[in-house]
Design an enzyme around this catalytic site. Sequence first.
Site, short mmCIF file in Angstrom:
data_model
loop_
_atom_site.label_atom_id
_atom_site.label_comp_id
_atom_site.label_asym_id
_atom_site.label_seq_id
_atom_site.Cartn_x
_atom_site.Cartn_y
_atom_site.Cartn_z
N LYS A 38 0.83 -1.21 0.00
CA LYS A 38 0.00 0.00 0.00
C LYS A 38 0.87 1.26 0.00
O LYS A 38 0.56 2.24 -0.69
CB LYS A 38 -0.93 -0.01 1.20
CG LYS A 38 -1.94 -1.15 1.10
CD LYS A 38 -2.99 -1.11 2.15
CE LYS A 38 -3.75 -2.41 2.22
NZ LYS A 38 -4.33 -2.86 0.94
N ALA A 40 4.04 1.66 -1.17
CA ALA A 40 4.69 1.84 -2.47
C ALA A 40 3.67 2.25 -3.53
O ALA A 40 3.93 3.15 -4.34
CB ALA A 40 5.41 0.56 -2.88
N ASN A 187 -12.09 2.71 4.02
CA ASN A 187 -13.16 2.20 3.16
C ASN A 187 -14.28 1.69 4.07
O ASN A 187 -14.24 1.86 5.28
CB ASN A 187 -12.62 1.14 2.18
CG ASN A 187 -12.15 -0.12 2.89
OD1 ASN A 187 -12.46 -0.36 4.05
ND2 ASN A 187 -11.40 -0.94 2.18
N THR A 252 -7.35 -4.00 -8.00
CA THR A 252 -6.11 -3.92 -7.22
C THR A 252 -5.49 -2.52 -7.34
O THR A 252 -5.31 -2.02 -8.45
CB THR A 252 -5.07 -4.95 -7.73
OG1 THR A 252 -5.73 -6.19 -7.87
CG2 THR A 252 -3.91 -5.08 -6.77
N GLY A 255 -7.80 1.71 -4.46
CA GLY A 255 -7.83 2.47 -3.20
C GLY A 255 -6.54 3.26 -3.03
O GLY A 255 -6.55 4.41 -2.58
N ASP A 256 -5.42 2.66 -3.41
CA ASP A 256 -4.12 3.34 -3.27
C ASP A 256 -4.03 4.53 -4.23
O ASP A 256 -3.46 5.57 -3.90
CB ASP A 256 -2.97 2.36 -3.54
CG ASP A 256 -2.96 1.25 -2.50
OD1 ASP A 256 -3.36 1.51 -1.35
OD2 ASP A 256 -2.55 0.12 -2.84
N THR A 288 -7.77 3.50 -12.81
CA THR A 288 -7.01 2.33 -12.34
C THR A 288 -7.85 1.05 -12.43
O THR A 288 -7.35 0.02 -12.88
CB THR A 288 -6.53 2.56 -10.89
OG1 THR A 288 -5.72 3.72 -10.87
CG2 THR A 288 -5.73 1.38 -10.36
N GLY A 293 -3.43 -4.77 -13.63
CA GLY A 293 -2.09 -4.56 -13.08
C GLY A 293 -2.09 -3.69 -11.84
O GLY A 293 -3.11 -3.14 -11.44
O1 RIB Z 1 -3.70 -2.16 -1.81
C1 RIB Z 1 -3.13 -3.14 -2.62
C2 RIB Z 1 -1.87 -3.65 -1.99
O2 RIB Z 1 -2.19 -4.30 -0.79
C3 RIB Z 1 -1.13 -4.66 -2.81
O3 RIB Z 1 -0.19 -4.08 -3.68
C4 RIB Z 1 -0.53 -5.59 -1.77
O4 RIB Z 1 0.86 -5.57 -1.72
C5 RIB Z 1 -1.16 -5.18 -0.45
O5 RIB Z 1 -0.29 -4.49 0.32
#
Ligand code: RIB
Length: 315
Positions: A38, A40, A187, A252, A255-256, A288, A293
């Site tokens: 999260k 990175a 969330n 995937t 959220g980040d 995203t 990916g």
């Molecule tokens: O939010 C997604 C991330 O959660 C993934 O990249 C995984 O490594 C986890 O940390």
Amino acid sequence: MIYVLGSINNDILLDVERIPKKGETIVADGCQTGLGGKGANQAVAIARLARKYDDGRKSVHMIGKVGSDAVGAELIKKLDEYNVGTEYVRQVNRPTGMSVSAVSGKDNRIIVYGGANLGISKSDVDEALQNATSADTLLCQLEVPTYIVGYALRQARSYGMTTILNPAPAKELPDDFYCNTDIITPNKAETQILTGINPKDWDSQLAAMKEFHRRGVRYVVLTLGENGCAISDNGKLVTQVPARKVTAVDTTGAGDTFVGAMALTYPHVGMYSFKEACLFATRAASLTVSRHGGAESIPEFDEVCELYSKKIGDK
Ligand code: RIB
């Protein structure tokens, strides 16, 4: 400058037709490995979105740890390639953090192994923040030791920095986490764990946001997936921000992307109001989810701006 204190993982993403049931083994249709975590992911989102503004400087610096193996070195190289500052990322004698995700369209299940992420210490935080000023932002999640996050939020607050907490994965937090946090971004599931309130409708969302304010947070952003987000600025501006309708192929990192986009546009670039920053972030996350990916699916600033100038709800 934005400092991201958080996890750096080697992600294994398995494309599956459906999520396996308890005790079941299924065959994946595809497999990708790459940079994740999260922390990175959020740092990469900021770096990609900030590229337009940073004139070759690095707008975001990662504070984290990876293993002293080839995998750890490769993840640092990738962060560098994305223009994330890595001078506060150390290689240590522990396995690099890892995550395994089963991804089936909108649905996913993720298991994370902390590894080197759990070795971050107070002195790592002190070293990274020694020159930080009130113009800077600290962004944290909860994939590194909780007491280190609490320490970093305290230190950042004492330097007058803006502090953002993405409380993922959710766990019970000491009271001072909240009063040292300017912006919190849970969330639905995290909101329920942290407040005991299931934010299933507007009334319960209001109650949950009020509860975060009562604990000392100024800005609350409840992220509601395809329903956008509910936001509150200390009860003064309380509203919903709708999401853009898209066909999700892989959620995937969405959220980040949201958190990174908001961290960049609200406190750092300073060009957007709180609500506009959240609107920008929902647009970024919608891009995203419409791509496969991890880090590679995070959009650039202009792509988001193109959508942002369109009417809410437009495709
Ligand atoms: O939010 C997604 C991330 O959660 C993934 O990249 C995984 O490594 C986890 O940390």
